[in-house]
Design a protein around this motif. Sequence first.
Motif, PDB file in Angstrom:
ATOM      1  N   GLU A 309       0.834  -1.207   0.000  1.00  0.00           N
ATOM      2  CA  GLU A 309       0.000   0.000   0.000  1.00  0.00           C
ATOM      3  C   GLU A 309       0.869   1.257   0.000  1.00  0.00           C
ATOM      4  OE1 GLU A 309      -3.913  -1.609   2.470  1.00  0.00           O
ATOM      5  OE2 GLU A 309      -2.137  -0.931   3.570  1.00  0.00           O
ATOM      6  N   LEU A 310       1.957   1.211   0.742  1.00  0.00           N
ATOM      7  CA  LEU A 310       2.854   2.362   0.786  1.00  0.00           C
ATOM      8  C   LEU A 310       3.502   2.583  -0.578  1.00  0.00           C
ATOM      9  CD1 LEU A 310       4.234   4.611   2.362  1.00  0.00           C
ATOM     10  CD2 LEU A 310       5.968   2.946   3.110  1.00  0.00           C
ATOM     11  N   PHE A 311       3.925   1.516  -1.235  1.00  0.00           N
ATOM     12  CA  PHE A 311       4.509   1.639  -2.570  1.00  0.00           C
ATOM     13  C   PHE A 311       3.541   2.326  -3.530  1.00  0.00           C
ATOM     14  CE2 PHE A 311       7.460  -2.227  -1.930  1.00  0.00           C
ATOM     15  CZ  PHE A 311       8.498  -1.392  -1.546  1.00  0.00           C
ATOM     16  N   LEU A 312       2.304   1.889  -3.529  1.00  0.00           N
ATOM     17  CA  LEU A 312       1.317   2.453  -4.460  1.00  0.00           C
ATOM     18  C   LEU A 312       1.041   3.920  -4.145  1.00  0.00           C
ATOM     19  CD1 LEU A 312      -1.166  -0.576  -4.724  1.00  0.00           C
ATOM     20  CD2 LEU A 312       0.570   0.152  -6.378  1.00  0.00           C
ATOM     21  N   GLN A 313       1.006   4.256  -2.856  1.00  0.00           N
ATOM     22  CA  GLN A 313       0.802   5.654  -2.473  1.00  0.00           C
ATOM     23  C   GLN A 313       1.962   6.523  -2.942  1.00  0.00           C
ATOM     24  OE1 GLN A 313       1.550   8.295   1.389  1.00  0.00           O
ATOM     25  NE2 GLN A 313       0.357   6.465   1.844  1.00  0.00           N
ATOM     26  N   VAL A 314       3.189   6.060  -2.694  1.00  0.00           N
ATOM     27  CA  VAL A 314       4.366   6.825  -3.100  1.00  0.00           C
ATOM     28  C   VAL A 314       4.417   6.961  -4.617  1.00  0.00           C
ATOM     29  CG1 VAL A 314       6.886   6.806  -3.167  1.00  0.00           C
ATOM     30  CG2 VAL A 314       5.691   6.277  -1.038  1.00  0.00           C
ATOM     31  N   LYS A 315       4.066   5.904  -5.314  1.00  0.00           N
ATOM     32  CA  LYS A 315       4.050   5.965  -6.781  1.00  0.00           C
ATOM     33  C   LYS A 315       3.068   7.017  -7.271  1.00  0.00           C
ATOM     34  CE  LYS A 315       2.966   3.167 -10.881  1.00  0.00           C
ATOM     35  NZ  LYS A 315       2.554   1.824 -11.358  1.00  0.00           N
ATOM     36  N   GLN A 316       1.860   7.005  -6.738  1.00  0.00           N
ATOM     37  CA  GLN A 316       0.834   7.961  -7.162  1.00  0.00           C
ATOM     38  C   GLN A 316       1.260   9.399  -6.858  1.00  0.00           C
ATOM     39  OE1 GLN A 316      -2.917   7.490  -5.138  1.00  0.00           O
ATOM     40  NE2 GLN A 316      -4.043   8.694  -6.644  1.00  0.00           N
ATOM     41  N   THR A 317       1.802   9.615  -5.658  1.00  0.00           N
ATOM     42  CA  THR A 317       2.218  10.964  -5.275  1.00  0.00           C
ATOM     43  C   THR A 317       3.400  11.440  -6.113  1.00  0.00           C
ATOM     44  OG1 THR A 317       1.506  10.543  -3.000  1.00  0.00           O
ATOM     45  CG2 THR A 317       2.967  12.411  -3.356  1.00  0.00           C
ATOM     46  N   THR A 318       4.375  10.570  -6.315  1.00  0.00           N
ATOM     47  CA  THR A 318       5.572  10.958  -7.060  1.00  0.00           C
ATOM     48  C   THR A 318       5.236  11.292  -8.506  1.00  0.00           C
ATOM     49  OG1 THR A 318       6.901   9.511  -5.645  1.00  0.00           O
ATOM     50  CG2 THR A 318       7.916  10.283  -7.674  1.00  0.00           C
ATOM     51  N   LEU A 319       4.376  10.511  -9.135  1.00  0.00           N
ATOM     52  CA  LEU A 319       3.985  10.797 -10.521  1.00  0.00           C
ATOM     53  C   LEU A 319       3.259  12.137 -10.606  1.00  0.00           C
ATOM     54  CD1 LEU A 319       2.781   7.269 -11.744  1.00  0.00           C
ATOM     55  CD2 LEU A 319       4.876   8.484 -12.384  1.00  0.00           C
ATOM     56  N   ALA A 320       2.417  12.426  -9.614  1.00  0.00           N
ATOM     57  CA  ALA A 320       1.721  13.720  -9.602  1.00  0.00           C
ATOM     58  C   ALA A 320       2.712  14.858  -9.417  1.00  0.00           C
ATOM     59  CB  ALA A 320       0.675  13.736  -8.489  1.00  0.00           C
ATOM     60  N   VAL A 321       3.689  14.667  -8.524  1.00  0.00           N
ATOM     61  CA  VAL A 321       4.707  15.687  -8.274  1.00  0.00           C
ATOM     62  C   VAL A 321       5.523  15.966  -9.534  1.00  0.00           C
ATOM     63  CG1 VAL A 321       6.928  15.988  -7.103  1.00  0.00           C
ATOM     64  CG2 VAL A 321       4.899  15.410  -5.767  1.00  0.00           C
ATOM     65  N   TYR A 322       5.870  14.907 -10.262  1.00  0.00           N
ATOM     66  CA  TYR A 322       6.658  15.076 -11.485  1.00  0.00           C
ATOM     67  C   TYR A 322       5.910  15.879 -12.544  1.00  0.00           C
ATOM     68  CZ  TYR A 322      10.343  11.881  -9.980  1.00  0.00           C
ATOM     69  OH  TYR A 322      11.395  11.297  -9.321  1.00  0.00           O
ATOM     70  N   GLN A 323       4.587  15.843 -12.497  1.00  0.00           N
ATOM     71  CA  GLN A 323       3.793  16.622 -13.454  1.00  0.00           C
ATOM     72  C   GLN A 323       4.048  18.118 -13.278  1.00  0.00           C
ATOM     73  OE1 GLN A 323       1.393  15.807 -15.916  1.00  0.00           O
ATOM     74  NE2 GLN A 323       2.210  13.732 -15.781  1.00  0.00           N
ATOM     75  N   TYR A 324       4.399  18.529 -12.053  1.00  0.00           N
ATOM     76  CA  TYR A 324       4.584  19.955 -11.749  1.00  0.00           C
ATOM     77  C   TYR A 324       6.018  20.214 -11.270  1.00  0.00           C
ATOM     78  CZ  TYR A 324      -0.436  20.411 -12.215  1.00  0.00           C
ATOM     79  OH  TYR A 324      -1.715  20.420 -12.713  1.00  0.00           O
ATOM     80  N   ARG A 325       6.963  19.634 -11.975  1.00  0.00           N
ATOM     81  CA  ARG A 325       8.362  19.771 -11.580  1.00  0.00           C
ATOM     82  C   ARG A 325       9.039  20.986 -12.196  1.00  0.00           C
ATOM     83  NH1 ARG A 325       8.245  15.998 -15.611  1.00  0.00           N
ATOM     84  NH2 ARG A 325       9.772  16.182 -17.299  1.00  0.00           N
ATOM     85  N   HIS A 326       8.440  21.589 -13.218  1.00  0.00           N
ATOM     86  CA  HIS A 326       9.078  22.729 -13.873  1.00  0.00           C
ATOM     87  C   HIS A 326       8.751  24.022 -13.138  1.00  0.00           C
ATOM     88  CE1 HIS A 326      10.765  20.585 -17.274  1.00  0.00           C
ATOM     89  NE2 HIS A 326       9.619  19.976 -17.445  1.00  0.00           N
ATOM     90  N   VAL A 327       9.099  24.021 -11.851  1.00  0.00           N
ATOM     91  CA  VAL A 327       8.885  25.214 -11.035  1.00  0.00           C
ATOM     92  C   VAL A 327      10.159  25.481 -10.251  1.00  0.00           C
ATOM     93  CG1 VAL A 327       6.399  24.867 -10.799  1.00  0.00           C
ATOM     94  CG2 VAL A 327       7.947  23.866  -9.117  1.00  0.00           C
ATOM     95  N   PRO A 328      10.410  26.726  -9.877  1.00  0.00           N
ATOM     96  CA  PRO A 328      11.560  26.996  -9.012  1.00  0.00           C
ATOM     97  C   PRO A 328      11.399  26.296  -7.674  1.00  0.00           C
ATOM     98  CG  PRO A 328      10.755  29.016 -10.017  1.00  0.00           C
ATOM     99  CD  PRO A 328       9.744  27.953 -10.315  1.00  0.00           C
ATOM    100  N   TRP A 329      12.529  25.919  -7.112  1.00  0.00           N
ATOM    101  CA  TRP A 329      12.563  25.237  -5.813  1.00  0.00           C
ATOM    102  C   TRP A 329      11.848  26.033  -4.740  1.00  0.00           C
ATOM    103  CZ3 TRP A 329      15.217  28.638  -2.808  1.00  0.00           C
ATOM    104  CH2 TRP A 329      15.669  28.235  -1.543  1.00  0.00           C
ATOM    105  N   SER A 330      11.797  27.360  -4.869  1.00  0.00           N
ATOM    106  CA  SER A 330      11.281  28.207  -3.793  1.00  0.00           C
ATOM    107  C   SER A 330       9.759  28.129  -3.648  1.00  0.00           C
ATOM    108  CB  SER A 330      11.688  29.667  -4.035  1.00  0.00           C
ATOM    109  OG  SER A 330      11.382  30.055  -5.355  1.00  0.00           O
ATOM    110  N   ILE A 331       9.027  27.726  -4.667  1.00  0.00           N
ATOM    111  CA  ILE A 331       7.562  27.699  -4.557  1.00  0.00           C
ATOM    112  C   ILE A 331       7.102  26.666  -3.527  1.00  0.00           C
ATOM    113  CG2 ILE A 331       5.429  27.105  -5.782  1.00  0.00           C
ATOM    114  CD1 ILE A 331       6.454  28.610  -8.183  1.00  0.00           C
ATOM    115  N   PRO A 332       7.432  25.366  -3.684  1.00  0.00           N
ATOM    116  CA  PRO A 332       6.976  24.423  -2.641  1.00  0.00           C
ATOM    117  C   PRO A 332       7.635  24.656  -1.295  1.00  0.00           C
ATOM    118  CG  PRO A 332       8.390  23.320  -4.258  1.00  0.00           C
ATOM    119  CD  PRO A 332       8.089  24.665  -4.805  1.00  0.00           C
TER     120      PRO A 332
END
Length: 502
Positions: A309-332
Amino acid sequence: MNIRINKNRQAIPLTNGQLSFWYIYQLTKETANHFLPYEFDGVVRPDLVERVINALLQDNEILRTSVNDWCAIQYVCPYEYFHLPYEDLSDLCLDAQSASLGELYLRYCAANFDLVKPPLLRACLVKLAPQKHLLMLVTPHFAMDGAALHQLDIELKTLYQKANQGLSLRTASKLALADYVAQEQAARLAQSVKAREFWAKQLESIKPTYLASSLVDISDRSRRGVFIPLKQAQLSLIGRWCGTFKLTQQMVFLALIGKVMSDVTGNQHLCLTTVQENRDIEGARDLYGAMLTSLPVPMQIAQGQSLNELFLQVKQTTLAVYQYRHVPWSIPLSIVAQQKLDKTPWWLSLFKQTSGLYHTLTKQAGLYPQALFDFAAIAAGDIEEDKKIMRDGAQHQALTINVNMLPSFYEQTNEIQQTQTTDNDACQITLRRELDFPPPPDNSEWEQSAINFYIEKHAVNGFGIRLSHQCLTPQAEQLLRDEFYALLDQVTDVGVQEVQSA
């Protein structure tokens, strides 16, 4: 993006990755230098090493940049010939040689760079024996990180072999830094509004991660750590997890390390930070520069939650995060910082009002409108945290947990082998991580509250996790190592059954 030529210099906005280092440099003047000690075994020609360094400077614009002191702009300066310093220590005894190497380290490697003054590279060739030399190479984090360091390693070795064979050293034209920045800014602009909304929602439920006071030592700011080797059976299990759940190795280690940190700290709503290398832009694979984007990955680890369950959660979150990776480090990171504040200080409110004005005055930098406010919010979060530490003790230092996959872990082939010559005069070049002299302690405040997990293949110890920090006790190091092994031992026996039933 507006590119100008000013006094024979090309003015270019900073990359997303460079923005973070520029901000830290403005606050601390620290440049977090990379020290790259290359050992040359065999007959060495110093003039060829000097030619190689100059070829690197000619072909890589980032090493010739000058950085504006108040605006996020860099200027690509014309190439100027680099004269390689040479030191002969071969007549000294081992103790004297070690002491002299320590002095050279202080001179060339320990001092911060002045980012206004190129080149963003220092080097010194040291003769240790008739057929043994050490090339001390140093560059600031602002100029290079991640895969760029791996690319430097490949190019330096390849170029020296070419020079030894009398071949031309100049490479085919690389992607211009301005072209990379233009494409990166276009990607940033396309998702800027949605990205801030996304990160605000992703990070709304996370909580700061703290360790018990007995596990924290902030009196010693020297960099230290331990290596946690991985056995072949454990690597095989990780490989099966990747195949079954369609995970990357990075996702697996995020889940495992997140589980360990949650168990040790008791924080079930923690956030790990990983990095994504923005090299999906065409031509960026062999480009030098700071191209890593720090991406917070929030995790919710419930009691009784299975590893599947943890693997699937991390996978889902990481893929979503990668969708919005073209941002400066300072925003998040500004969103995370604001969560540390009990109330907004008056000066931060002022920065919020004037951030748009700064954006207008520095339009050429291509910054987003709230950039100044985000930088100020990060500073405010750090100030608030420092107050709590001074008032209540070291256990109130919130930890940043970084999980970084290094190229050495997943790159199995040695690309330089194809260029090695079989001549008797061939010189073997090795990037040494174990030094013959003790470098002085690193007392910088660069990552004073960070716990760094580097997933790598060590030249001596093989595959494993290198834990690096400036804030843990030896007891904490041992605890983290034991907890990680206990987790792997727990799942090794049932891992096959879990994978088959998933």
